[in-house]
Design an enzyme around this catalytic site. Structure first.
Site, PDB file in Angstrom:
ATOM      1  N   PRO A   1       0.838  -1.213   0.000  1.00 38.88           N
ATOM      2  CG  PRO A   1      -0.674  -1.526   1.740  1.00 38.88           C
ATOM      3  CD  PRO A   1       0.618  -2.039   1.177  1.00 38.88           C
ATOM      4  CD  GLU A   2       3.189   2.803  -4.276  1.00 37.07           C
ATOM      5  OE1 GLU A   2       3.323   3.958  -4.713  1.00 37.07           O
ATOM      6  OE2 GLU A   2       3.446   1.797  -4.955  1.00 37.07           O
TER       7      GLU A   2
ATOM      8  CE  LYS B   1       5.355   4.081   0.637  1.00 37.62           C
ATOM      9  NZ  LYS B   1       6.346   3.058   0.258  1.00 37.62           N
TER      10      LYS B   1
ATOM     11  NE  ARG C   1       4.621 -11.256   0.990  1.00 38.67           N
ATOM     12  CZ  ARG C   1       5.072 -10.809  -0.174  1.00 38.67           C
ATOM     13  NH1 ARG C   1       4.227 -10.262  -1.031  1.00 38.67           N
ATOM     14  NH2 ARG C   1       6.333 -10.897  -0.479  1.00 38.67           N
TER      15      ARG C   1
ATOM     16  NE  ARG D   1      17.526  15.151  -0.311  1.00 34.64           N
ATOM     17  CZ  ARG D   1      16.665  15.958   0.284  1.00 34.64           C
ATOM     18  NH1 ARG D   1      16.450  17.175  -0.174  1.00 34.64           N
ATOM     19  NH2 ARG D   1      16.008  15.552   1.336  1.00 34.64           N
TER      20      ARG D   1
ATOM     21  NE  ARG E   1      11.610  -2.009  -5.222  1.00 30.82           N
ATOM     22  CZ  ARG E   1      10.761  -1.661  -4.265  1.00 30.82           C
ATOM     23  NH1 ARG E   1      11.189  -1.051  -3.180  1.00 30.82           N
ATOM     24  NH2 ARG E   1       9.481  -1.945  -4.370  1.00 30.82           N
TER      25      ARG E   1
END
Ligand SMILES: [Zn+2]
Length: 276
Positions: A2-3, A60, A112, A151, A264
């Site tokens: 879930p985001e 989140k 999980r 960054r 990813r």
């Protein structure tokens, strides 16, 4: 996992379930690993008798503000929160159950077992290093450009870094980068003001669509995202890049490719999102 849109959907639903203002009569910790702040005994002792004042989201995280402390829940891979009536049964994956005055129960279910619940006096102990909320007024086009250019990271891992921006995960990051026509491996320090404005607006666009469609549910396994009402989201049919490897880009018809960026799996259009 879930985001932001999925967690926001859960929070919005929980607010309508009649649990705000109720007190916690009993706490059942059915799986001790889900308690991340001290022992289950301490959690039970602090939560029992406390009243739920309001429910909110940060990144989140789901936050239940009590009159004595705050319960913070992170759903991680497969967690969900649902409100059960008196006659509804628990299932084998319920890890933590709060019994409330009036007979309802709030159950934290997690197949999980990566999800975690904290009970803290000051939420900043857990949330203190999160980056800004992508849709809040504290984030502006100008501050976002400054954040990117100070960054020195690739865009994909940077957007997923919760200390940079709170709430984005794999799905909405791929979608936002597709929307903004930016390659996931582009360097943040080289982003122009025009590109960063496009990314800023794209992030908001994909998150707002995700919330409007009540989240993204992929597949139909039990570990998949479901809302607090037990319903899957509808955003999956609107995805433009994520999970669409080999399918035509909705903008230019080039097949969407899947590559690995910073470990990813990442979906993008090699024509619309070129690495210059
Ligand atoms: Zn394309």
């Amino acid at each position: 996992m879930p985001e932001l849109p999925e967690v926001e959907t859960i929070v919005q639903h929980l607010r309508t379930c009649g649990i705000i203002g109720k007190s916690i009569e009993k706490v059942s910790v059915l799986s001790a690993d889900c308690i991340a702040s001290g022992s289950p005994t301490r959690f039970k002792k602090l939560a029992a008798g406390a009243r739920i004042k309001h429910i909110s989201r940060r990144g989140k995280w789901i936050s239940l503000s009590l009159d004595a402390g705050t319960i913070l829940v992170h759903l991680r891979m497969s967690g969900s929160l649902r409100v059960l009536g008196e006659d509804e049964e628990l299932d084998p994956y319920d890890r933590l159950v709060l019994e409330l005055t009036g007979g309802k129960r709030l159950a934290f279910r997690d197949i999980r077992k990566f999800g975690r619940a904290y009970l803290v006096q000051d939420p900043e102990e857990v949330l203190g290093n999160l980056g800004p909320e992508p849709m809040s007024g504290e984030l502006t086009e100008k501050s976002f450009h400054e954040m990117l250019t100070t960054r020195q990271r690739q865009l994909k891992p940077l957007l997923m870094d919760q200390t940079f921006l709170a709430g984005m995960g794999n799905i909405y990051t791929d979608e936002a980068l597709w929307e903004a026509r930016l390659h996931p491996a582009r360097r943040s320090e080289l982003i122009s003001p025009t590109e960063s404005r496009r990314l800023f607006l794209s992030i908001r666009k994909v998150l707002e669509a995700g919330i409007r469609n009540q989240g993204t549910s992929l597949g139909d396994g039990l570990a998949n995202y479901i809302s607090a009402q037990g319903e899957p989201g509808r955003n999956q049919i609107h995805l433009k890049a994520y999970g669409r490897e080999g399918l035509p880009c909705p903008r230019c018809k080039t097949p969407i490719e899947k590559i690995v960026v910073n470990q990813r799996g990442t979906h993008f259009c090699p024509t619309c999102q070129q690495l210059r």
